[in-house]
Design a protein around this motif. Sequence first.
Motif, PDB file in Angstrom:
ATOM      1  N   LEU A   1      37.929  44.533  42.248  1.00 44.31           N
ATOM      2  CA  LEU A   1      37.476  43.160  42.467  1.00 44.31           C
ATOM      3  C   LEU A   1      36.342  43.097  43.485  1.00 44.31           C
TER       4      LEU A   1
ATOM      5  N   GLY B   1      33.208  44.508  41.967  1.00 45.37           N
ATOM      6  CA  GLY B   1      32.684  43.527  41.020  1.00 45.37           C
ATOM      7  C   GLY B   1      31.980  42.375  41.715  1.00 45.37           C
ATOM      8  N   LEU B   2      32.566  41.878  42.808  1.00 43.01           N
ATOM      9  CA  LEU B   2      31.928  40.807  43.577  1.00 43.01           C
ATOM     10  C   LEU B   2      30.606  41.264  44.176  1.00 43.01           C
TER      11      LEU B   2
ATOM     12  N   SER C   1      28.055  41.473  41.383  1.00 42.19           N
ATOM     13  CA  SER C   1      27.707  40.124  40.944  1.00 42.19           C
ATOM     14  C   SER C   1      26.797  39.427  41.955  1.00 42.19           C
TER      15      SER C   1
ATOM     16  N   ALA D   1      34.576  30.544  37.393  1.00 42.91           N
ATOM     17  CA  ALA D   1      34.673  31.959  37.772  1.00 42.91           C
ATOM     18  C   ALA D   1      34.896  32.101  39.281  1.00 42.91           C
ATOM     19  N   HIS D   2      34.210  31.289  40.075  1.00 41.28           N
ATOM     20  CA  HIS D   2      34.445  31.309  41.526  1.00 41.28           C
ATOM     21  C   HIS D   2      35.906  31.002  41.819  1.00 41.28           C
TER      22      HIS D   2
ATOM     23  N   THR E   1      38.294  33.814  40.308  1.00 40.68           N
ATOM     24  CA  THR E   1      38.110  35.127  40.932  1.00 40.68           C
ATOM     25  C   THR E   1      38.713  35.157  42.328  1.00 40.68           C
ATOM     26  N   PHE E   2      38.397  34.146  43.124  1.00 40.95           N
ATOM     27  CA  PHE E   2      38.915  34.149  44.489  1.00 40.95           C
ATOM     28  C   PHE E   2      40.391  33.779  44.535  1.00 40.95           C
TER      29      PHE E   2
ATOM     30  N   LEU F   1      41.839  37.102  43.703  1.00 39.05           N
ATOM     31  CA  LEU F   1      41.615  37.978  44.850  1.00 39.05           C
ATOM     32  C   LEU F   1      42.636  37.692  45.952  1.00 39.05           C
TER      33      LEU F   1
ATOM     34  N   THR G   1      40.774  36.141  52.455  1.00 35.52           N
ATOM     35  CA  THR G   1      39.986  35.647  51.326  1.00 35.52           C
ATOM     36  C   THR G   1      38.823  34.800  51.828  1.00 35.52           C
TER      37      THR G   1
ATOM     38  N   ASP H   1      30.636  37.114  50.692  1.00 36.53           N
ATOM     39  CA  ASP H   1      30.035  37.056  49.366  1.00 36.53           C
ATOM     40  C   ASP H   1      28.826  36.121  49.363  1.00 36.53           C
TER      41      ASP H   1
ATOM     42  N   ASP I   1      35.747  28.635  46.354  1.00 39.36           N
ATOM     43  CA  ASP I   1      36.480  29.899  46.425  1.00 39.36           C
ATOM     44  C   ASP I   1      37.831  29.693  47.099  1.00 39.36           C
TER      45      ASP I   1
END
Length: 158
Positions: free
Chosen positions: A13, A16-17, A20, A78-79, A82-83, A86, A108, A115, A135
């Motif tokens: 993860l 990937g972040l 991205s 997605a934000h 994803t978070f 995470l 987080t 990020d 997030d």
Amino acid sequence: MKKFIVILILIALLVGLAISSSQTYEQQSLVSTLEQLLPDEPGKAVLSELEFSYWDRIISVDERGYYYFVEFLIRKAAHFLTFGFLSLVIYWVLPKRKGRLLGAALLTLILACADELHQSFTGGRTATLQDVYLDMAGAITFLFIVAVVQFIRAIRKI
């Protein structure tokens, strides 16, 4: 073994972040893909009713067009997701102690800020506090679900 797998998921993860966040908007744009996948603009009437204020701009179908608006919704979802995920992975990695949920939320938050900071160094990207809020909304939502599940399990044991 489970902890090792969760740590690998956490690393994946984070990588990937980082990838991205280092890509420009053009490298990540979904507009051409959406044009191919959704040529009839499904749901346009419903989506046309929505409007968001984001980074001092109005985001709507009227202002940006159908495909850019759908892409905006996908990016923001997605934000959130994803978070949220995470925060769960961080929670699973942390030792089972009091304050674990809060610790996962704080870690987080740090990663969400990092990020956005990373994005600020990427051309064509905007780093905003609004994305950190989004997030954290994902993180808090997912961690709240964990807390509710834990509460229900505790009640069932009584």
